[in-house]
Design an enzyme around this catalytic site. Sequence first.
Site, short mmCIF file in Angstrom:
data_model
loop_
_atom_site.label_atom_id
_atom_site.label_comp_id
_atom_site.label_asym_id
_atom_site.label_seq_id
_atom_site.Cartn_x
_atom_site.Cartn_y
_atom_site.Cartn_z
N HIS A 63 0.86 -1.19 0.00
CA HIS A 63 0.00 0.00 0.00
C HIS A 63 0.88 1.23 0.00
O HIS A 63 1.82 1.33 0.79
CB HIS A 63 -0.90 0.03 1.24
CG HIS A 63 -1.75 1.27 1.28
ND1 HIS A 63 -2.96 1.35 0.63
CD2 HIS A 63 -1.55 2.47 1.83
CE1 HIS A 63 -3.46 2.56 0.80
NE2 HIS A 63 -2.63 3.26 1.53
N ASP A 118 -14.98 3.07 7.52
CA ASP A 118 -13.90 3.94 7.04
C ASP A 118 -14.37 4.81 5.88
O ASP A 118 -14.02 5.98 5.79
CB ASP A 118 -12.68 3.11 6.62
CG ASP A 118 -11.60 4.03 6.05
OD1 ASP A 118 -11.10 4.87 6.80
OD2 ASP A 118 -11.31 3.94 4.84
N ARG A 141 -14.18 13.19 7.28
CA ARG A 141 -12.88 13.83 7.56
C ARG A 141 -12.54 14.83 6.45
O ARG A 141 -12.00 15.90 6.71
CB ARG A 141 -11.79 12.76 7.66
CG ARG A 141 -11.88 11.94 8.94
CD ARG A 141 -11.03 10.69 8.86
NE ARG A 141 -9.64 10.96 8.60
CZ ARG A 141 -8.80 10.13 7.98
NH1 ARG A 141 -9.22 8.95 7.56
NH2 ARG A 141 -7.55 10.46 7.79
N SER A 181 -7.29 4.13 9.17
CA SER A 181 -8.03 4.06 7.92
C SER A 181 -7.36 3.09 6.95
O SER A 181 -7.99 2.18 6.39
CB SER A 181 -8.11 5.48 7.33
OG SER A 181 -8.49 5.46 5.99
N LYS A 219 -8.51 -1.35 6.21
CA LYS A 219 -8.82 -1.93 4.90
C LYS A 219 -7.86 -3.07 4.56
O LYS A 219 -8.25 -4.09 4.02
CB LYS A 219 -8.78 -0.84 3.81
CG LYS A 219 -9.95 0.12 3.93
CD LYS A 219 -9.85 1.31 3.00
CE LYS A 219 -8.82 2.30 3.46
NZ LYS A 219 -8.97 3.67 3.01
#
Length: 427
Positions: free
Chosen positions: A84, A163, A170, A185, A189
């Site tokens: 990620h 999320d 947010r 967050s 995931k």
Amino acid sequence: MAFAAVDVIRAKRDKRELTAEQITQIIAGYTAGTVAEEQMSALLMAILLNGMSADEISQWTSAMIASGDRMDLKGLPKPTVDKHSTGGVGDKISLPLAPLVAACGAAVPQLSGRGLGHTGGTLDKMESIPGWRATLSPEEMLAQLRDIGVVICAASDDLAPADRKLYALRDVTGTVESIPMIAASIMSKKIAEGTASLVLDVKVGSGAFMKDATSAAHLARTMVRLGTDAGVKTSALLTDMSEPLGLAVGNAIEVAEAVDVLAGGGPADVVELTIALAREMVDLAGLSVDPADVLASGAAMDSWRAMVAAQGGDPDAVLPRPLEVEIVTAPATGVISKMDALAVGMAAWRLGAGRARKEDTVQAAAGVLCLAKPGDEITEGAPLFELHTDTADRIPAAAAELAAAVEVVPAGRPVPRRAIVMNTIRG
Ligand code: URA
């Protein structure tokens, strides 16, 4: 005692640590719609200002995972490993990396997102391949992982739905920039996705969320701890995002650059980062091959072609070309000493490569091609950037973003080569 959201808000306002029960209830209540938007907004601001302890972050992450489905990839015959990135300019690394790591013998479940703002999204780039489909059913995803070892697709709506709702809130309440919430967050995931191992590419610099190495290292350590505590083998590489990665910034042009890397070419920084991340992923997956050898063998290109075709895309299709191309020239003669990633990302966004609101569509052919990079010699008036778009009236604003993007020093002055990988944090 009955749960009251206002007690949770007061506790965080007064800098007290929230209990596991308070966090579980407020996330469940918000997801179900029984905690009001204004209450969650107040809590988010209190968290942004007063922070969260390691235990609170861990509980917040678990509550977001519990808001939806958790995928089970344990039945796959290969070790699973994912990557990620916290997002950058020209960051097309997932495109060559995922098939490369699959060709090394792992299964790579790349659940990706679309871009918002100046950083591009992997799905937007992949969708510039004619016919390619981002949405797969869980069964299709598992079958592709079993047969080909790699999938890049959209996360299902059932993965950490809390999320998705919280991220949107947010975004409009000025509370995105909280390290505990960014960490929770991202990791909710990735943990819900079911990967056994995970490598995080935490970007540092003008084009990244984290502008300095200290905050990036803090975010990286927080995420590595969350992953490790949840039983996911996790490492983080802190990598430079002060200048764009590679030469191409956009959608189709980034796909073309990724294919160049798979074919054994491509810009040196893109190749270097792809190999560094692949080595970390292969190591976590317990495999003992060198990704550099696998890339050179052509096996990663085979995995890429199989993956694109399995999702309806034509790996041989001609990629979309822009209707308009404009050249921006060099401001001086000498050596380029700096190229600001944020400015280039903003220019690509203004040309139509990215979106301002999540409902917007992107132009597949829009973007910026850098014709030179820091360390290169340049002559005043020579072509420096190519601006690509389908809408000519976007060009002036994009060119304005680039007006101060580049610094040129007199020829002969040494320009130090940047280190792409700045630090590695392991669990
Ligand atoms: N990416 C995410 O998924 N969440 C954040 O909060 C920031 C970046």
